[in-house]
Write an enzyme that holds these catalytic residues in place. Structure first.
Site, short mmCIF file in Angstrom:
data_model
loop_
_atom_site.label_atom_id
_atom_site.label_comp_id
_atom_site.label_asym_id
_atom_site.label_seq_id
_atom_site.Cartn_x
_atom_site.Cartn_y
_atom_site.Cartn_z
N LYS A 1 0.83 -1.19 0.00
CA LYS A 1 0.00 0.00 0.00
C LYS A 1 0.87 1.25 0.00
O LYS A 1 0.40 2.36 -0.17
CB LYS A 1 -0.86 0.04 1.28
CG LYS A 1 -1.73 -1.14 1.50
CD LYS A 1 -2.35 -1.07 2.91
CE LYS A 1 -2.73 -2.46 3.33
NZ LYS A 1 -2.88 -2.57 4.79
N GLY A 2 2.17 1.06 0.23
CA GLY A 2 3.06 2.21 0.47
C GLY A 2 3.11 3.22 -0.66
O GLY A 2 3.28 4.41 -0.43
N GLU B 1 6.92 2.45 -6.91
CA GLU B 1 7.22 1.95 -5.56
C GLU B 1 7.48 3.12 -4.62
O GLU B 1 7.87 4.21 -5.06
CB GLU B 1 8.45 1.02 -5.68
CG GLU B 1 8.99 0.43 -4.41
CD GLU B 1 8.05 -0.47 -3.64
OE1 GLU B 1 6.95 -0.01 -3.30
OE2 GLU B 1 8.44 -1.62 -3.33
N ASP B 2 7.26 2.91 -3.34
CA ASP B 2 7.54 3.97 -2.38
C ASP B 2 9.03 4.07 -2.08
O ASP B 2 9.62 5.15 -2.07
CB ASP B 2 6.73 3.78 -1.07
CG ASP B 2 6.85 2.38 -0.47
OD1 ASP B 2 7.53 1.50 -1.06
OD2 ASP B 2 6.24 2.14 0.59
N LYS C 1 17.22 3.82 -0.80
CA LYS C 1 18.20 3.68 0.29
C LYS C 1 19.33 2.79 -0.20
O LYS C 1 19.38 1.60 0.12
CB LYS C 1 17.54 2.94 1.46
CG LYS C 1 16.96 3.78 2.56
CD LYS C 1 16.63 2.84 3.73
CE LYS C 1 15.42 3.24 4.47
NZ LYS C 1 15.05 2.28 5.51
N PHE D 1 14.93 4.55 9.17
CA PHE D 1 13.57 4.09 8.89
C PHE D 1 12.64 5.29 8.81
O PHE D 1 12.53 6.07 9.75
CB PHE D 1 13.07 3.09 9.94
CG PHE D 1 11.94 2.28 9.41
CD1 PHE D 1 12.17 1.14 8.63
CD2 PHE D 1 10.63 2.67 9.63
CE1 PHE D 1 11.11 0.42 8.09
CE2 PHE D 1 9.57 1.94 9.09
CZ PHE D 1 9.81 0.82 8.32
N VAL D 2 11.99 5.44 7.66
CA VAL D 2 11.15 6.61 7.44
C VAL D 2 9.68 6.23 7.31
O VAL D 2 9.35 5.12 6.86
CB VAL D 2 11.60 7.41 6.20
CG1 VAL D 2 12.97 8.04 6.42
CG2 VAL D 2 11.61 6.53 4.94
N ASP E 1 4.72 3.24 6.04
CA ASP E 1 4.20 2.89 7.37
C ASP E 1 5.25 2.21 8.23
O ASP E 1 6.26 1.70 7.75
CB ASP E 1 3.04 1.91 7.23
CG ASP E 1 3.53 0.51 6.84
OD1 ASP E 1 4.29 0.40 5.85
OD2 ASP E 1 3.19 -0.47 7.53
N ARG F 1 0.84 6.24 7.80
CA ARG F 1 0.76 6.42 6.34
C ARG F 1 0.21 7.78 5.94
O ARG F 1 0.52 8.30 4.88
CB ARG F 1 -0.14 5.33 5.72
CG ARG F 1 0.45 3.93 5.75
CD ARG F 1 -0.34 3.04 4.80
NE ARG F 1 -0.10 1.62 5.03
CZ ARG F 1 0.90 0.91 4.52
NH1 ARG F 1 1.80 1.51 3.76
NH2 ARG F 1 1.02 -0.38 4.77
P1 XMP Z 1 13.11 -4.13 -0.11
O1 XMP Z 1 14.00 -4.33 1.07
O2 XMP Z 1 12.58 -5.41 -0.65
O3 XMP Z 1 11.89 -3.42 0.56
O4 XMP Z 1 13.70 -3.23 -1.15
C1 XMP Z 1 11.07 -2.53 -0.04
C2 XMP Z 1 9.87 -2.39 0.87
O5 XMP Z 1 10.28 -2.29 2.23
C3 XMP Z 1 9.57 -1.32 2.92
N1 XMP Z 1 10.53 -0.37 3.53
C4 XMP Z 1 10.22 0.65 4.29
N2 XMP Z 1 9.02 1.07 4.70
N3 XMP Z 1 10.07 2.86 5.84
C5 XMP Z 1 8.95 2.17 5.48
O6 XMP Z 1 7.88 2.60 5.85
C6 XMP Z 1 11.31 2.50 5.46
O7 XMP Z 1 12.28 3.16 5.82
C7 XMP Z 1 11.39 1.31 4.65
N4 XMP Z 1 12.42 0.67 4.10
C8 XMP Z 1 11.85 -0.37 3.42
C9 XMP Z 1 8.66 -0.69 1.91
O8 XMP Z 1 7.37 -1.23 2.10
C10 XMP Z 1 9.15 -1.11 0.56
O9 XMP Z 1 8.11 -1.33 -0.34
MG MG Z 2 6.04 -1.30 -0.01
#
Ligand code: XMP
Ligand code: MG
Length: 181
Positions: free
Chosen positions: A42-43, A98-99, A130, A151-152, A158, A164
């Site tokens: 949902k991000g 993607e978020d 990141k 962590f954001v 979320d 969110r």
């Molecule tokens: P990967 O590690 O597979 O993860 O690249 C991507 C998903 O991880 C979540 N994610 C975060 N969510 N704050 C968040 O709220 C963060 O700092 C964070 N880092 C990773 C996110 O859902 C993303 O789609």
């Molecule tokens: Mg996500």
């Protein structure tokens, strides 16, 4: 500022200027084509809603939901499709929205999975990147902001489904996500 957060990383104004810039670039790159935007639930919801309104080529929407983190702040590396796309993407130009790209595991899995369905093209747009946390390389075509390894939350992102709806992107206090670990 939310009391669970230690600082604002990206303000509403910075985010909206970047979204506009990304929308302009995407519109130029896809000129004369139709675009199918695929949002990762949902991000990416809030980013996607703002972004598509800055895209001027004919744009269609579909959504996919994958599990990666659960309630934890660490990627498990196991990606599972919880909700698949509604329609076939064969022959379409797709842009995955993607978020945040963190380890890269989620996006790597998705790009491979979607490519196997014979789309005309696949590109990736992420609001946040990141790179310090990358485990698998990911080709990102449109990148909003490169951020440090913190962590954001907010603007769709979320922690355990909280935060969110915060309008800016903030760094979550460590105490909040280290609780219970
Ligand atoms: P990967 O590690 O597979 O993860 O690249 C991507 C998903 O991880 C979540 N994610 C975060 N969510 N704050 C968040 O709220 C963060 O700092 C964070 N880092 C990773 C996110 O859902 C993303 O789609
Ligand atoms: Mg996500």
């Amino acid at each position: 500022m939310h009391p669970d957060c230690e600082r604002v990383l990206l303000s509403e104004e910075e985010i909206s200027a970047k979204v506009e810039e990304l929308g302009r670039q995407i519109s130029l790159d896809y000129a004369g084509q139709e675009l199918l935007v695929i949002g990762i639930l949902k991000g990416a919801m809030i980013f996607l809603a703002d972004l598509v309104r800055k895209i001027t080529v004919p744009t269609y929407l579909d959504f996919i939901d994958v599990s990666s983190y659960g309630a934890s702040s660490e990627s498990s590396g196991v990606v599972r499709i919880l909700k698949d796309l509604d329609y076939s993407i064969e022959g379409r130009h797709i842009l995955i929205v993607e978020d945040i790209v963190d380890t890269g595991l989620t996006l790597n899995y998705l790009v491979d999975n979607l490519k196997s369905r014979d789309p005309a093209s696949v590109k990736v747009c992420t609001l946040l990147d990141k790179p310090l946390r990358r485990v698998e390389p990911v080709a990102i075509d449109y990148n909003g902001f490169i951020i440090p390894d913190e962590f954001v939350v907010g603007y769709g992102l979320d922690y355990n489904e909280h935060y969110r709806n915060l309008p800016s992107i903030m760094v979550l206090r460590r105490e909040v996500y280290m609780k219970g670990e």
